[in-house]
Design a protein around this motif. Structure first.
Motif, PDB file in Angstrom:
ATOM      1  N   LEU A   9      29.621  47.089  70.638  1.00 10.53           N
ATOM      2  CA  LEU A   9      29.251  48.198  69.763  1.00 10.53           C
ATOM      3  C   LEU A   9      29.436  47.807  68.306  1.00 10.53           C
ATOM      4  CD1 LEU A   9      30.956  51.089  71.741  1.00 10.53           C
ATOM      5  CD2 LEU A   9      28.509  50.717  71.538  1.00 10.53           C
ATOM      6  N   LYS A  10      28.443  48.180  67.501  1.00 10.63           N
ATOM      7  CA  LYS A  10      28.521  47.924  66.066  1.00 10.63           C
ATOM      8  C   LYS A  10      28.398  49.253  65.338  1.00 10.63           C
ATOM      9  CE  LYS A  10      26.755  43.223  66.186  1.00 10.63           C
ATOM     10  NZ  LYS A  10      25.547  42.385  66.038  1.00 10.63           N
ATOM     11  N   TYR A  11      29.160  49.363  64.295  1.00 12.75           N
ATOM     12  CA  TYR A  11      29.150  50.613  63.530  1.00 12.75           C
ATOM     13  C   TYR A  11      28.490  50.371  62.182  1.00 12.75           C
ATOM     14  CZ  TYR A  11      32.376  52.228  67.067  1.00 12.75           C
ATOM     15  OH  TYR A  11      32.936  52.574  68.265  1.00 12.75           O
ATOM     16  N   TYR A  12      27.595  51.263  61.830  1.00 13.99           N
ATOM     17  CA  TYR A  12      26.882  51.156  60.564  1.00 13.99           C
ATOM     18  C   TYR A  12      27.187  52.374  59.705  1.00 13.99           C
ATOM     19  CZ  TYR A  12      24.156  47.593  63.006  1.00 13.99           C
ATOM     20  OH  TYR A  12      23.778  46.490  63.714  1.00 13.99           O
ATOM     21  N   ALA A  34      36.609  53.768  57.255  1.00 12.52           N
ATOM     22  CA  ALA A  34      35.741  54.111  56.129  1.00 12.52           C
ATOM     23  C   ALA A  34      34.947  52.874  55.730  1.00 12.52           C
ATOM     24  CB  ALA A  34      36.576  54.597  54.958  1.00 12.52           C
ATOM     25  N   CYS A  35      33.801  53.092  55.165  1.00 15.89           N
ATOM     26  CA  CYS A  35      32.945  51.979  54.745  1.00 15.89           C
ATOM     27  C   CYS A  35      33.614  51.183  53.626  1.00 15.89           C
ATOM     28  CB  CYS A  35      31.605  52.530  54.258  1.00 15.89           C
ATOM     29  SG  CYS A  35      30.499  51.275  53.618  1.00 15.89           S
ATOM     30  N   PRO A  36      33.685  49.849  53.726  1.00 14.40           N
ATOM     31  CA  PRO A  36      34.305  49.049  52.662  1.00 14.40           C
ATOM     32  C   PRO A  36      33.468  49.003  51.389  1.00 14.40           C
ATOM     33  CG  PRO A  36      33.401  47.626  54.380  1.00 14.40           C
ATOM     34  CD  PRO A  36      33.217  49.041  54.857  1.00 14.40           C
ATOM     35  N   LYS A  37      32.193  49.336  51.510  1.00 12.03           N
ATOM     36  CA  LYS A  37      31.292  49.255  50.355  1.00 12.03           C
ATOM     37  C   LYS A  37      31.294  50.540  49.540  1.00 12.03           C
ATOM     38  CE  LYS A  37      27.250  46.273  50.087  1.00 12.03           C
ATOM     39  NZ  LYS A  37      25.972  45.948  50.722  1.00 12.03           N
ATOM     40  N   LYS A  49      33.009  57.849  55.357  1.00 10.75           N
ATOM     41  CA  LYS A  49      33.579  57.824  56.696  1.00 10.75           C
ATOM     42  C   LYS A  49      32.540  58.169  57.772  1.00 10.75           C
ATOM     43  CE  LYS A  49      38.434  58.438  55.655  1.00 10.75           C
ATOM     44  NZ  LYS A  49      39.609  59.303  55.727  1.00 10.75           N
ATOM     45  N   MET A  50      31.353  58.490  57.335  1.00  5.67           N
ATOM     46  CA  MET A  50      30.276  58.768  58.275  1.00  5.67           C
ATOM     47  C   MET A  50      29.675  57.452  58.748  1.00  5.67           C
ATOM     48  SD  MET A  50      29.928  62.111  58.441  1.00  5.67           S
ATOM     49  CE  MET A  50      28.240  62.615  58.754  1.00  5.67           C
ATOM     50  N   LYS A  51      29.636  57.252  60.060  1.00 10.36           N
ATOM     51  CA  LYS A  51      29.018  56.034  60.588  1.00 10.36           C
ATOM     52  C   LYS A  51      28.294  56.325  61.881  1.00 10.36           C
ATOM     53  CE  LYS A  51      33.541  54.659  62.197  1.00 10.36           C
ATOM     54  NZ  LYS A  51      34.511  53.678  62.455  1.00 10.36           N
TER      55      LYS A  51
END
Ligand SMILES: [Zn+2]
Length: 79
Positions: free
Chosen positions: A51-54, A66-69, A73-75
């Motif tokens: 599984l990959k989270y985008y 949370a997104c590092p960019k 927190k929505m993925k």
């Protein structure tokens, strides 16, 4: 002739015993079969790596909460 046959309660118990043994034997085979099946599906391949989270806002693939960019927190889950 009739004395050669087992008395009724004993023969019934014997049939019942054989049935239970057969049932246990079949269950053991089924357990072994399903055990090897789940082993090949879940044991060899790591499920979490598939599984990959985008990130939903910028589309970055990450595994953090949370997104590092952008810090969102929505993925969504992709493969
Ligand atoms: Zn992002």
């Amino acid at each position: 002739m009739i004395s050669m046959l087992l008395p009724f309660p004993i023969s019934l118990a014997a049939i019942f015993g054989v049935f239970i043994l057969l049932n246990l034997y079949m269950r053991r085979i089924m357990m072994r079969k399903t055990g090897s099946m789940t082993g090949s599906v879940f044991g060899s391949s790591d499920n979490s790596s598939l599984l990959k989270y985008y990130c939903m806002s910028c589309g970055t693939q990450h595994k953090q909460a949370a997104c590092p960019k952008c810090g969102s927190k929505m993925k969504r889950v992709g493969s």
